[in-house]
Design a protein around this motif. Structure first.
Motif, PDB file in Angstrom:
ATOM      1  N   HIS A  26       0.835  -1.206   0.000  1.00 24.27           N
ATOM      2  CA  HIS A  26       0.000   0.000   0.000  1.00 24.27           C
ATOM      3  C   HIS A  26       0.868   1.254   0.000  1.00 24.27           C
ATOM      4  O   HIS A  26       0.562   2.228  -0.682  1.00 24.27           O
ATOM      5  N   ARG A  27       1.948   1.219   0.746  1.00 25.33           N
ATOM      6  CA  ARG A  27       2.840   2.379   0.829  1.00 25.33           C
ATOM      7  C   ARG A  27       3.455   2.693  -0.541  1.00 25.33           C
ATOM      8  O   ARG A  27       3.590   3.852  -0.915  1.00 25.33           O
ATOM      9  N   GLU A  30       0.768   4.289  -2.623  1.00 22.69           N
ATOM     10  CA  GLU A  30       0.561   5.671  -2.191  1.00 22.69           C
ATOM     11  C   GLU A  30       1.691   6.568  -2.691  1.00 22.69           C
ATOM     12  O   GLU A  30       1.448   7.697  -3.117  1.00 22.69           O
ATOM     13  N   MET A  34       1.248   9.763  -5.144  1.00 22.09           N
ATOM     14  CA  MET A  34       1.803  11.077  -4.784  1.00 22.09           C
ATOM     15  C   MET A  34       2.762  11.571  -5.860  1.00 22.09           C
ATOM     16  O   MET A  34       2.783  12.766  -6.179  1.00 22.09           O
ATOM     17  N   GLU A  75      -7.478   0.892  -1.626  1.00 22.28           N
ATOM     18  CA  GLU A  75      -7.140   2.263  -1.994  1.00 22.28           C
ATOM     19  C   GLU A  75      -8.346   2.909  -2.646  1.00 22.28           C
ATOM     20  O   GLU A  75      -8.966   2.357  -3.533  1.00 22.28           O
ATOM     21  N   VAL A  85      -3.295  13.411   0.135  1.00 24.64           N
ATOM     22  CA  VAL A  85      -3.407  12.045   0.650  1.00 24.64           C
ATOM     23  C   VAL A  85      -2.512  11.899   1.850  1.00 24.64           C
ATOM     24  O   VAL A  85      -1.427  12.334   1.907  1.00 24.64           O
TER      25      VAL A  85
END
Length: 85
Positions: A26-27, A30, A34, A75, A85
């Protein structure tokens, strides 16, 4: 399908090409989102379409490899560029 191929070739593969499916967290997703928000002029709607395309790919891989979960499943999209976010 051509639009999704464009998202794949222009925005998804350049970031994820060298990563193994099992190593995408998930990181990482993300961080990718970004990077799209800060280093491109893509609209939030287009970024959502890219994210949807990625999630579709993960869902297919999950079915193919019989995994119970896939990264990015939870997500959600981003409504506007004013909402960080």
């Amino acid at each position: 399908a051509n639009v999704q191929r464009g998202y794949l070739e222009q925005h998804i593969l350049p970031y994820f090409r060298t990563k193994k499916l099992s190593g995408i967290t998930h990181r990482i997703i993300e961080g990718w989102v970004m990077s799209l928000r800060t280093s491109t002029t893509l609209s939030p709607t287009t970024i959502n379409y890219c994210l949807t395309t990625l999630k579709t790919m993960f869902a297919g891989a999950t079915r193919l490899y019989q995994q119970s979960e896939y990264p990015g499943k939870s997500e959600s999209g981003f409504a506007s560029s004013a909402n960080p976010v």
